[in-house]
Design a protein around this motif. Structure first.
Motif, PDB file in Angstrom:
ATOM      1  N   GLU A 104      32.418  51.769  39.494  1.00 22.02           N
ATOM      2  CA  GLU A 104      32.346  52.263  41.063  1.00 22.02           C
ATOM      3  C   GLU A 104      32.113  51.105  41.993  1.00 22.02           C
ATOM      4  O   GLU A 104      32.839  51.270  43.065  1.00 22.02           O
ATOM      5  CB  GLU A 104      31.022  53.268  41.323  1.00 22.02           C
ATOM      6  CG  GLU A 104      30.807  53.807  42.436  1.00 22.02           C
ATOM      7  CD  GLU A 104      29.554  54.922  42.449  1.00 22.02           C
ATOM      8  OE1 GLU A 104      29.284  54.958  43.655  1.00 22.02           O
ATOM      9  OE2 GLU A 104      29.240  55.179  41.503  1.00 22.02           O
ATOM     10  N   GLU A 105      31.340  50.109  41.554  1.00 23.17           N
ATOM     11  CA  GLU A 105      31.032  49.172  42.657  1.00 23.17           C
ATOM     12  C   GLU A 105      32.430  48.139  42.850  1.00 23.17           C
ATOM     13  O   GLU A 105      32.553  47.873  43.780  1.00 23.17           O
ATOM     14  CB  GLU A 105      29.800  48.167  42.257  1.00 23.17           C
ATOM     15  CG  GLU A 105      28.499  48.805  42.305  1.00 23.17           C
ATOM     16  CD  GLU A 105      27.422  48.043  41.949  1.00 23.17           C
ATOM     17  OE1 GLU A 105      27.502  46.825  42.295  1.00 23.17           O
ATOM     18  OE2 GLU A 105      26.515  48.484  41.659  1.00 23.17           O
ATOM     19  N   VAL A 106      32.942  47.780  41.629  1.00 22.45           N
ATOM     20  CA  VAL A 106      34.145  46.976  41.840  1.00 22.45           C
ATOM     21  C   VAL A 106      35.385  47.568  42.482  1.00 22.45           C
ATOM     22  O   VAL A 106      36.203  46.853  42.927  1.00 22.45           O
ATOM     23  CB  VAL A 106      34.241  46.350  40.387  1.00 22.45           C
ATOM     24  CG1 VAL A 106      35.309  47.480  39.517  1.00 22.45           C
ATOM     25  CG2 VAL A 106      35.135  45.116  40.620  1.00 22.45           C
ATOM     26  N   THR A 107      35.538  48.860  42.492  1.00 24.10           N
ATOM     27  CA  THR A 107      36.417  49.446  43.059  1.00 24.10           C
ATOM     28  C   THR A 107      36.133  50.090  44.443  1.00 24.10           C
ATOM     29  O   THR A 107      37.060  50.656  45.246  1.00 24.10           O
ATOM     30  CB  THR A 107      37.102  50.853  42.173  1.00 24.10           C
ATOM     31  OG1 THR A 107      36.063  51.699  42.113  1.00 24.10           O
ATOM     32  CG2 THR A 107      37.730  50.063  40.924  1.00 24.10           C
ATOM     33  N   ALA A 108      35.142  49.827  44.910  1.00 23.05           N
ATOM     34  CA  ALA A 108      34.721  50.175  46.424  1.00 23.05           C
ATOM     35  C   ALA A 108      35.716  49.693  47.499  1.00 23.05           C
ATOM     36  O   ALA A 108      36.072  48.516  47.193  1.00 23.05           O
ATOM     37  CB  ALA A 108      33.359  49.867  46.624  1.00 23.05           C
ATOM     38  N   ASP A 109      35.717  50.240  48.487  1.00 25.68           N
ATOM     39  CA  ASP A 109      36.515  49.556  49.576  1.00 25.68           C
ATOM     40  C   ASP A 109      36.006  48.093  49.887  1.00 25.68           C
ATOM     41  O   ASP A 109      34.632  48.110  50.098  1.00 25.68           O
ATOM     42  CB  ASP A 109      36.702  50.392  50.792  1.00 25.68           C
ATOM     43  CG  ASP A 109      37.405  51.513  50.692  1.00 25.68           C
ATOM     44  OD1 ASP A 109      38.150  51.844  49.902  1.00 25.68           O
ATOM     45  OD2 ASP A 109      37.282  52.725  51.387  1.00 25.68           O
ATOM     46  N   ASP A 110      36.728  47.269  50.217  1.00 26.27           N
ATOM     47  CA  ASP A 110      36.312  45.902  50.588  1.00 26.27           C
ATOM     48  C   ASP A 110      35.515  45.240  49.426  1.00 26.27           C
ATOM     49  O   ASP A 110      34.899  44.177  49.793  1.00 26.27           O
ATOM     50  CB  ASP A 110      35.507  45.925  51.857  1.00 26.27           C
ATOM     51  CG  ASP A 110      36.435  46.435  53.242  1.00 26.27           C
ATOM     52  OD1 ASP A 110      37.475  46.188  53.166  1.00 26.27           O
ATOM     53  OD2 ASP A 110      35.934  47.095  53.973  1.00 26.27           O
ATOM     54  N   ALA A 111      35.573  45.616  48.502  1.00 27.57           N
ATOM     55  CA  ALA A 111      34.638  44.949  47.393  1.00 27.57           C
ATOM     56  C   ALA A 111      35.562  43.477  46.872  1.00 27.57           C
ATOM     57  O   ALA A 111      36.832  43.768  46.854  1.00 27.57           O
ATOM     58  CB  ALA A 111      34.417  45.874  46.002  1.00 27.57           C
ATOM     59  N   GLN A 112      34.820  42.658  46.394  1.00 29.08           N
ATOM     60  CA  GLN A 112      35.361  41.704  45.720  1.00 29.08           C
ATOM     61  C   GLN A 112      34.623  41.061  44.720  1.00 29.08           C
ATOM     62  O   GLN A 112      33.436  41.219  44.615  1.00 29.08           O
ATOM     63  CB  GLN A 112      35.585  40.442  46.844  1.00 29.08           C
ATOM     64  CG  GLN A 112      36.559  40.762  47.973  1.00 29.08           C
ATOM     65  CD  GLN A 112      37.113  39.456  48.898  1.00 29.08           C
ATOM     66  OE1 GLN A 112      36.649  38.077  48.211  1.00 29.08           O
ATOM     67  NE2 GLN A 112      37.715  39.808  49.822  1.00 29.08           N
ATOM     68  N   ALA A 113      35.181  40.946  43.508  1.00 33.77           N
ATOM     69  CA  ALA A 113      34.459  40.530  42.282  1.00 33.77           C
ATOM     70  C   ALA A 113      34.755  38.935  41.817  1.00 33.77           C
ATOM     71  O   ALA A 113      36.072  38.647  42.007  1.00 33.77           O
ATOM     72  CB  ALA A 113      35.054  41.433  41.184  1.00 33.77           C
ATOM     73  N   LEU A 114      33.761  38.608  41.530  1.00 32.92           N
ATOM     74  CA  LEU A 114      33.952  37.124  40.776  1.00 32.92           C
ATOM     75  C   LEU A 114      33.414  37.293  39.427  1.00 32.92           C
ATOM     76  O   LEU A 114      32.107  37.965  39.186  1.00 32.92           O
ATOM     77  CB  LEU A 114      33.294  36.193  41.757  1.00 32.92           C
ATOM     78  CG  LEU A 114      33.473  35.818  43.073  1.00 32.92           C
ATOM     79  CD1 LEU A 114      32.444  34.696  43.772  1.00 32.92           C
ATOM     80  CD2 LEU A 114      35.062  34.949  43.189  1.00 32.92           C
ATOM     81  N   VAL A 115      34.009  36.845  38.502  1.00 32.00           N
ATOM     82  CA  VAL A 115      33.502  36.788  37.233  1.00 32.00           C
ATOM     83  C   VAL A 115      33.157  35.234  36.455  1.00 32.00           C
ATOM     84  O   VAL A 115      34.336  34.678  36.553  1.00 32.00           O
ATOM     85  CB  VAL A 115      34.285  37.753  36.123  1.00 32.00           C
ATOM     86  CG1 VAL A 115      33.475  37.849  34.755  1.00 32.00           C
ATOM     87  CG2 VAL A 115      34.457  39.047  36.880  1.00 32.00           C
ATOM     88  N   TYR A 116      32.093  35.263  36.044  1.00 27.84           N
ATOM     89  CA  TYR A 116      31.819  33.825  35.160  1.00 27.84           C
ATOM     90  C   TYR A 116      31.482  33.958  34.122  1.00 27.84           C
ATOM     91  O   TYR A 116      30.624  34.978  33.739  1.00 27.84           O
ATOM     92  CB  TYR A 116      30.643  33.119  36.081  1.00 27.84           C
ATOM     93  CG  TYR A 116      30.876  32.771  37.705  1.00 27.84           C
ATOM     94  CD1 TYR A 116      31.124  31.364  37.716  1.00 27.84           C
ATOM     95  CD2 TYR A 116      30.758  33.404  38.671  1.00 27.84           C
ATOM     96  CE1 TYR A 116      31.511  30.974  39.007  1.00 27.84           C
ATOM     97  CE2 TYR A 116      31.026  33.017  39.927  1.00 27.84           C
ATOM     98  CZ  TYR A 116      31.427  31.916  39.968  1.00 27.84           C
ATOM     99  OH  TYR A 116      31.940  31.166  41.494  1.00 27.84           O
TER     100      TYR A 116
END
Length: 116
Positions: A104-116
């Motif tokens: 839900e959070e990662v596909t929200a409008d204007d969401a950007q994800a970084l994974v470390y």
């Protein structure tokens, strides 16, 4: 959204994730930091303070405090279960949530994800 999956096993990547999250919060960005894998342990009181400081880097405990002050911190539900961690074990302000919340959070409008 920043997801960190490493901990003391990969200290530079781990510290970078927390640095990015804390910097974003300080810049006024809405931040959601997800702890998974080895980073799960940092949801426990005192664990971030035990992280060996890296040269030229802010202490992990300070970075986590910064994220908690202005953002959200979530511990992966499966990761918590594998480590037998419950909400009662965690730092105040850290929640446990599963894949549906992550998606839900990662596909929200204007969401950007970084994974470390």
């Amino acid at each position: 959204m920043i997801k960190v999956t490493v901990g003391e096993d990969q200290p530079e990547r781990c510290n970078q994730a927390f640095t990015m999250a804390a910097t974003a919060v300080a810049s006024g960005v809405d931040v959601s930091l997800w702890l998974a894998g080895e980073a799960s342990w940092f949801a426990l009181p005192g664990r971030a303070a035990k992280f060996e400081p890296l040269p030229h880097a802010a202490p992990l405990s300070d970075l986590l405090d910064g994220v908690l002050a202005g953002g959200r911190v979530t511990l992966c539900g499966q990761c918590a279960a594998r480590r037998e961690l419950t909400e009662d074990d965690l730092i105040d302000g850290v929640r446990i949530a599963g894949a549906p919340s992550f998606v839900e959070e990662v596909t929200a409008d204007d969401a950007q994800a970084l994974v470390y």
